[in-house]
Write a protein that holds these residues in place. Structure first.
Motif, PDB file in Angstrom:
ATOM      1  N   THR A   7       9.936 -27.719 -46.525  1.00  0.00           N
ATOM      2  CA  THR A   7      10.760 -27.536 -45.336  1.00  0.00           C
ATOM      3  C   THR A   7      11.700 -28.729 -45.186  1.00  0.00           C
ATOM      4  O   THR A   7      11.518 -29.761 -45.829  1.00  0.00           O
ATOM      5  CB  THR A   7       9.894 -27.417 -44.072  1.00  0.00           C
ATOM      6  OG1 THR A   7       9.230 -28.676 -43.862  1.00  0.00           O
ATOM      7  CG2 THR A   7       8.883 -26.287 -44.178  1.00  0.00           C
ATOM      8  N   ILE A   8      12.682 -28.580 -44.321  1.00  0.00           N
ATOM      9  CA  ILE A   8      13.607 -29.687 -44.048  1.00  0.00           C
ATOM     10  C   ILE A   8      12.834 -30.903 -43.543  1.00  0.00           C
ATOM     11  O   ILE A   8      13.092 -32.033 -43.957  1.00  0.00           O
ATOM     12  CB  ILE A   8      14.697 -29.256 -43.035  1.00  0.00           C
ATOM     13  CG1 ILE A   8      15.567 -28.138 -43.620  1.00  0.00           C
ATOM     14  CG2 ILE A   8      15.551 -30.438 -42.597  1.00  0.00           C
ATOM     15  CD1 ILE A   8      16.344 -28.505 -44.862  1.00  0.00           C
ATOM     16  N   GLU A   9      11.856 -30.682 -42.670  1.00  0.00           N
ATOM     17  CA  GLU A   9      11.049 -31.787 -42.138  1.00  0.00           C
ATOM     18  C   GLU A   9      10.279 -32.480 -43.258  1.00  0.00           C
ATOM     19  O   GLU A   9      10.183 -33.711 -43.286  1.00  0.00           O
ATOM     20  CB  GLU A   9      10.089 -31.278 -41.054  1.00  0.00           C
ATOM     21  CG  GLU A   9      10.771 -30.821 -39.785  1.00  0.00           C
ATOM     22  CD  GLU A   9      11.406 -29.433 -39.894  1.00  0.00           C
ATOM     23  OE1 GLU A   9      11.012 -28.653 -40.789  1.00  0.00           O
ATOM     24  OE2 GLU A   9      12.291 -29.130 -39.089  1.00  0.00           O
ATOM     25  N   GLN A  11      11.161 -32.563 -46.438  1.00  0.00           N
ATOM     26  CA  GLN A  11      12.147 -33.268 -47.250  1.00  0.00           C
ATOM     27  C   GLN A  11      12.536 -34.588 -46.594  1.00  0.00           C
ATOM     28  O   GLN A  11      12.671 -35.619 -47.270  1.00  0.00           O
ATOM     29  CB  GLN A  11      13.378 -32.397 -47.459  1.00  0.00           C
ATOM     30  CG  GLN A  11      13.119 -31.178 -48.313  1.00  0.00           C
ATOM     31  CD  GLN A  11      14.301 -30.241 -48.365  1.00  0.00           C
ATOM     32  OE1 GLN A  11      15.448 -30.645 -48.230  1.00  0.00           O
ATOM     33  NE2 GLN A  11      14.025 -28.959 -48.555  1.00  0.00           N
ATOM     34  N   ALA A  27      19.319 -33.486 -40.424  1.00  0.00           N
ATOM     35  CA  ALA A  27      18.717 -32.252 -40.918  1.00  0.00           C
ATOM     36  C   ALA A  27      19.806 -31.259 -41.347  1.00  0.00           C
ATOM     37  O   ALA A  27      19.649 -30.553 -42.341  1.00  0.00           O
ATOM     38  CB  ALA A  27      17.810 -31.632 -39.863  1.00  0.00           C
ATOM     39  N   GLY A  28      20.901 -31.231 -40.611  1.00  0.00           N
ATOM     40  CA  GLY A  28      22.006 -30.336 -40.950  1.00  0.00           C
ATOM     41  C   GLY A  28      22.611 -30.656 -42.308  1.00  0.00           C
ATOM     42  O   GLY A  28      23.049 -29.759 -43.019  1.00  0.00           O
ATOM     43  N   LEU A  30      20.936 -31.871 -44.897  1.00  0.00           N
ATOM     44  CA  LEU A  30      20.022 -31.312 -45.896  1.00  0.00           C
ATOM     45  C   LEU A  30      20.164 -29.799 -45.991  1.00  0.00           C
ATOM     46  O   LEU A  30      20.129 -29.241 -47.084  1.00  0.00           O
ATOM     47  CB  LEU A  30      18.576 -31.682 -45.564  1.00  0.00           C
ATOM     48  CG  LEU A  30      18.163 -33.098 -45.930  1.00  0.00           C
ATOM     49  CD1 LEU A  30      16.797 -33.418 -45.332  1.00  0.00           C
ATOM     50  CD2 LEU A  30      18.145 -33.294 -47.427  1.00  0.00           C
ATOM     51  N   LYS A  31      20.333 -29.147 -44.864  1.00  0.00           N
ATOM     52  CA  LYS A  31      20.506 -27.691 -44.875  1.00  0.00           C
ATOM     53  C   LYS A  31      21.792 -27.300 -45.596  1.00  0.00           C
ATOM     54  O   LYS A  31      21.828 -26.349 -46.360  1.00  0.00           O
ATOM     55  CB  LYS A  31      20.535 -27.143 -43.455  1.00  0.00           C
ATOM     56  CG  LYS A  31      19.202 -27.185 -42.767  1.00  0.00           C
ATOM     57  CD  LYS A  31      19.329 -26.678 -41.342  1.00  0.00           C
ATOM     58  CE  LYS A  31      18.030 -26.865 -40.591  1.00  0.00           C
ATOM     59  NZ  LYS A  31      18.169 -26.475 -39.185  1.00  0.00           N
ATOM     60  N   ARG A  32      22.852 -28.038 -45.341  1.00  0.00           N
ATOM     61  CA  ARG A  32      24.163 -27.714 -45.909  1.00  0.00           C
ATOM     62  C   ARG A  32      24.270 -28.132 -47.377  1.00  0.00           C
ATOM     63  O   ARG A  32      24.765 -27.383 -48.202  1.00  0.00           O
ATOM     64  CB  ARG A  32      25.256 -28.401 -45.087  1.00  0.00           C
ATOM     65  CG  ARG A  32      26.663 -28.078 -45.541  1.00  0.00           C
ATOM     66  CD  ARG A  32      27.709 -28.791 -44.711  1.00  0.00           C
ATOM     67  NE  ARG A  32      27.670 -30.219 -44.983  1.00  0.00           N
ATOM     68  CZ  ARG A  32      27.510 -31.160 -44.061  1.00  0.00           C
ATOM     69  NH1 ARG A  32      27.399 -30.847 -42.791  1.00  0.00           N
ATOM     70  NH2 ARG A  32      27.477 -32.433 -44.383  1.00  0.00           N
ATOM     71  N   GLU A  33      23.802 -29.322 -47.704  1.00  0.00           N
ATOM     72  CA  GLU A  33      24.013 -29.894 -49.037  1.00  0.00           C
ATOM     73  C   GLU A  33      22.848 -29.663 -49.996  1.00  0.00           C
ATOM     74  O   GLU A  33      23.059 -29.595 -51.195  1.00  0.00           O
ATOM     75  CB  GLU A  33      24.275 -31.401 -48.936  1.00  0.00           C
ATOM     76  CG  GLU A  33      25.447 -31.775 -48.078  1.00  0.00           C
ATOM     77  CD  GLU A  33      26.773 -31.331 -48.666  1.00  0.00           C
ATOM     78  OE1 GLU A  33      26.877 -31.185 -49.899  1.00  0.00           O
ATOM     79  OE2 GLU A  33      27.710 -31.123 -47.887  1.00  0.00           O
ATOM     80  N   GLY A  34      21.629 -29.597 -49.472  1.00  0.00           N
ATOM     81  CA  GLY A  34      20.449 -29.482 -50.326  1.00  0.00           C
ATOM     82  C   GLY A  34      19.889 -30.848 -50.672  1.00  0.00           C
ATOM     83  O   GLY A  34      20.610 -31.845 -50.740  1.00  0.00           O
ATOM     84  N   TYR A  35      18.595 -30.881 -50.902  1.00  0.00           N
ATOM     85  CA  TYR A  35      17.889 -32.143 -51.141  1.00  0.00           C
ATOM     86  C   TYR A  35      18.447 -32.901 -52.342  1.00  0.00           C
ATOM     87  O   TYR A  35      18.737 -34.081 -52.264  1.00  0.00           O
ATOM     88  CB  TYR A  35      16.394 -31.865 -51.341  1.00  0.00           C
ATOM     89  CG  TYR A  35      15.592 -33.096 -51.620  1.00  0.00           C
ATOM     90  CD1 TYR A  35      15.146 -33.903 -50.573  1.00  0.00           C
ATOM     91  CD2 TYR A  35      15.281 -33.478 -52.920  1.00  0.00           C
ATOM     92  CE1 TYR A  35      14.413 -35.044 -50.820  1.00  0.00           C
ATOM     93  CE2 TYR A  35      14.553 -34.612 -53.171  1.00  0.00           C
ATOM     94  CZ  TYR A  35      14.118 -35.396 -52.127  1.00  0.00           C
ATOM     95  OH  TYR A  35      13.399 -36.535 -52.376  1.00  0.00           O
TER      96      TYR A  35
END
Length: 55
Positions: A7-9, A11, A27-28, A30-35
């Motif tokens: 999950t984002i959390e 990561q 968090a945004g 990570l959601k947009r760009e990826g880990y």
């Protein structure tokens, strides 16, 4: 061999465990760009973008 989904959390916790300063507001990113884009290509994340381009 596939890696399990994080999950984002989770990561963000991994990044913190690696001594990175991670604000919950990121968090945004990570959601947009990826880990892996954040870890391997983080320089673009520190550039200034107009407000309408931010997630």
């Amino acid at each position: 061999m596939d890696k399990p989904f994080k999950t984002i959390e989770q990561q963000m916790a991994i990044l913190r465990s690696r001594n990175m300063d991670v604000d919950p507001a990121y968090a945004g990113v990570l959601k947009r760009e990826g880990y892996y884009s954040v870890v391997n290509g983080y320089k673009a994340l520190f550039l200034e973008f107009p407000e309408y381009m931010r997630a």
